[in-house]
Motif scaffolding. Sequence first.
Motif, mmCIF file in Angstrom:
data_model
loop_
_atom_site.group_PDB
_atom_site.id
_atom_site.type_symbol
_atom_site.label_atom_id
_atom_site.label_comp_id
_atom_site.label_asym_id
_atom_site.label_seq_id
_atom_site.Cartn_x
_atom_site.Cartn_y
_atom_site.Cartn_z
ATOM 1 N N SER A 1 -34.039 -14.104 42.143
ATOM 2 C CA SER A 1 -34.311 -13.755 43.539
ATOM 3 C C SER A 1 -35.640 -14.344 43.989
ATOM 4 C CB SER A 1 -34.360 -12.232 43.693
ATOM 5 O OG SER A 1 -33.118 -11.662 43.382
ATOM 6 N N ARG A 2 -35.661 -14.803 45.228
ATOM 7 C CA ARG A 2 -36.916 -15.298 45.817
ATOM 8 C C ARG A 2 -37.641 -14.117 46.454
ATOM 9 N NH1 ARG A 2 -36.236 -18.882 50.154
ATOM 10 N NH2 ARG A 2 -38.182 -19.950 49.678
ATOM 11 N N LEU B 1 -40.958 -12.719 48.577
ATOM 12 C CA LEU B 1 -42.110 -13.005 49.433
ATOM 13 C C LEU B 1 -43.000 -11.771 49.439
ATOM 14 C CD1 LEU B 1 -43.457 -15.015 51.441
ATOM 15 C CD2 LEU B 1 -42.293 -13.748 53.278
ATOM 16 N N ASP C 1 -39.858 -15.668 40.816
ATOM 17 C CA ASP C 1 -40.083 -16.645 41.887
ATOM 18 C C ASP C 1 -40.817 -15.943 43.032
ATOM 19 O OD1 ASP C 1 -39.948 -18.430 43.987
ATOM 20 O OD2 ASP C 1 -37.828 -18.907 43.731
ATOM 21 N N THR D 1 -43.726 -15.932 46.136
ATOM 22 C CA THR D 1 -44.570 -16.645 47.098
ATOM 23 C C THR D 1 -45.375 -15.607 47.873
ATOM 24 O OG1 THR D 1 -42.902 -18.394 47.339
ATOM 25 C CG2 THR D 1 -44.566 -18.247 49.062
ATOM 26 N N ILE E 1 -42.905 -20.758 56.931
ATOM 27 C CA ILE E 1 -41.750 -20.138 56.264
ATOM 28 C C ILE E 1 -40.478 -20.894 56.629
ATOM 29 C CG2 ILE E 1 -40.311 -18.055 56.142
ATOM 30 C CD1 ILE E 1 -42.868 -16.422 56.645
ATOM 31 N N TYR F 1 -35.882 -15.156 52.487
ATOM 32 C CA TYR F 1 -36.136 -14.761 51.099
ATOM 33 C C TYR F 1 -35.185 -13.614 50.756
ATOM 34 C CZ TYR F 1 -40.409 -17.559 50.805
ATOM 35 O OH TYR F 1 -41.291 -18.600 50.762
ATOM 36 N N ASP F 2 -35.030 -13.343 49.459
ATOM 37 C CA ASP F 2 -34.147 -12.257 49.028
ATOM 38 C C ASP F 2 -34.818 -10.891 49.177
ATOM 39 O OD1 ASP F 2 -31.917 -13.911 48.054
ATOM 40 O OD2 ASP F 2 -33.392 -14.620 46.606
ATOM 41 N N ILE G 1 -38.585 -8.978 50.407
ATOM 42 C CA ILE G 1 -39.927 -9.044 50.992
ATOM 43 C C ILE G 1 -40.674 -7.789 50.561
ATOM 44 C CG2 ILE G 1 -41.262 -9.024 53.141
ATOM 45 C CD1 ILE G 1 -38.954 -10.616 54.413
ATOM 46 N N ALA H 1 -38.608 -15.055 57.586
ATOM 47 C CA ALA H 1 -38.175 -14.929 56.188
ATOM 48 C C ALA H 1 -37.043 -13.925 56.019
ATOM 49 C CB ALA H 1 -39.359 -14.516 55.321
ATOM 50 N N THR I 1 -31.503 -10.115 53.267
ATOM 51 C CA THR I 1 -32.879 -9.828 52.835
ATOM 52 C C THR I 1 -33.123 -8.327 52.734
ATOM 53 O OG1 THR I 1 -33.662 -11.845 53.925
ATOM 54 C CG2 THR I 1 -35.326 -10.187 53.386
#
Length: 308
Positions: A3-4, A6, A27, A29, A66, A70-71, A73, A92, A97
């Motif tokens: 999963s991404r 943020l 992952d 950011t 952005i 993302y997945d 936050i 995002a 999400t």
Amino acid sequence: MGSRILVVGAGAVGGYFGARMAGAGHDVTFLVRERRLQQLRAEGLCLISSVGNVTIAPRMVMAGGIEGPYDIILLSVKAYSLMAAMNDFAPAVGPQTWIVPLLNGMQHLDSLADRFGPAAVMGGTCFIVSKLDAQGRIVQAGSLPRLSVGERDGRETPATCSIAETLSGPGFETVCSTHILQDMWDKWVLLAALGSICCLMRGTVGDVASQPAGQDFAQAVIHECASTAAAAGYPLRDATLKSTVSLLTKTDSTLTSSMFRDLLQGAPVEAQQIIGDLVRRARVHQIPTPLLDLTDLNLRVYEQQRHA
């Protein structure tokens, strides 16, 4: 593919959890502003911690940069920065999400649900003692930090367990909670009581508790906060109440609230989120809160003077 994530804010809370997760290979950011971006580029994101120091070279993005959703936050800003943060991270947020807020109080849940839809907003809370030092390093002290996440209706869904698994790493405990709103209310009672004690009396828990009427005062503040929580449908368990009273009446305690520390520095305080909103809810349920009212007035005057 993982999963991404943020992390909104690379301060004392988001920076700590985000750095631990990034160090574990997730992952991650960080959404940051220009000043913090330059600082972290130059120095790295550095944790000085009771559970092990670490420095990482964080992946960062600014609001305009952005690109797509993302997945997860992880939202860890102060309440007074919430509106600006929502505008910043809005690009995002996609249909899949999940937003996990770590703000104090409850007011932010409504703001986030209004903006992004109730289905996207999880309940979340954390326990961590951390601050940024003069060099921008995150200094964490005390016991192992904890992050709790859960569905606001108390269901234990595969999504919740998956999010809890993703938001994990060495250096903190992650809890998949089936009573996250109660967890959030428990913390709110503690923070509102601690903030009132410190801000009204301009001292540490110990400074107040060691005076003749100090412990009675602290218990009266806790009673107002706990009565409001109970009236709202989230009564504290006896053990929780007992530990809150014990923590906030220790005569040798150096504990202070972040609101009080911000106030001493002339900085903005989370007065409306932590005190004002609790007072408002007490009024709805006709719970008398004279000491919280006094704190609310005190902090309103402080904010007015700050803006004068």
